[in-house]
Scaffold this active site. Structure first.
Site: not given
Length: 113
Positions: A7-8
């Protein structure tokens, strides 16, 4: 077998990793199969691809799908990449996410279940 979530920043997927690990531990079929799950941020995942059976992208990274595939191919790896269903991700539904991962791993032949 190693499942990688990306994810980020790796934070939201850390919660999902815990739920996925709990689901595996509760499963008679999968609890002793040596399945590991790791979460990494988009800027660090590429340094941790060794022995990865599948890469699961958080829905917020769906636009990076092709880039992740290119990164693995540039390293000479054939790792299936899937975007996690946004509803399952939002609700932290570990079981359907694992089912999808296991299906893709089996199709790609990148791990033994």
């Amino acid at each position: 077998m190693k499942i990688m979530l990306v994810c980020f920043g790796g934070l939201s997927t850390s919660i999902l990793v815990k739920k996925m690990e709990e689901a595996i531990s509760a499963s008679e079929k999968f609890k002793d199969k040596g399945i590991t799950i790791e979460a990494w941020g988009k800027d660090e995942y590429a340094n941790h691809l060794e022995n990865v059976s599948i890469i699961l992208l958080g829905p917020q990274l769906s636009m990076a799908y092709e880039q992740v595939i290119e990164t693995t191919q540039m390293r000479g790896l054939t790792i299936p990449v899937e975007v996690i269903d946004k509803e399952d991700y939002g609700n932290m539904n570990a079981v359907p996410i694992l089912i999808t991962a296991f299906k893709k791993i089996k199709e790609a032949g990148t791990g033994t279940i």
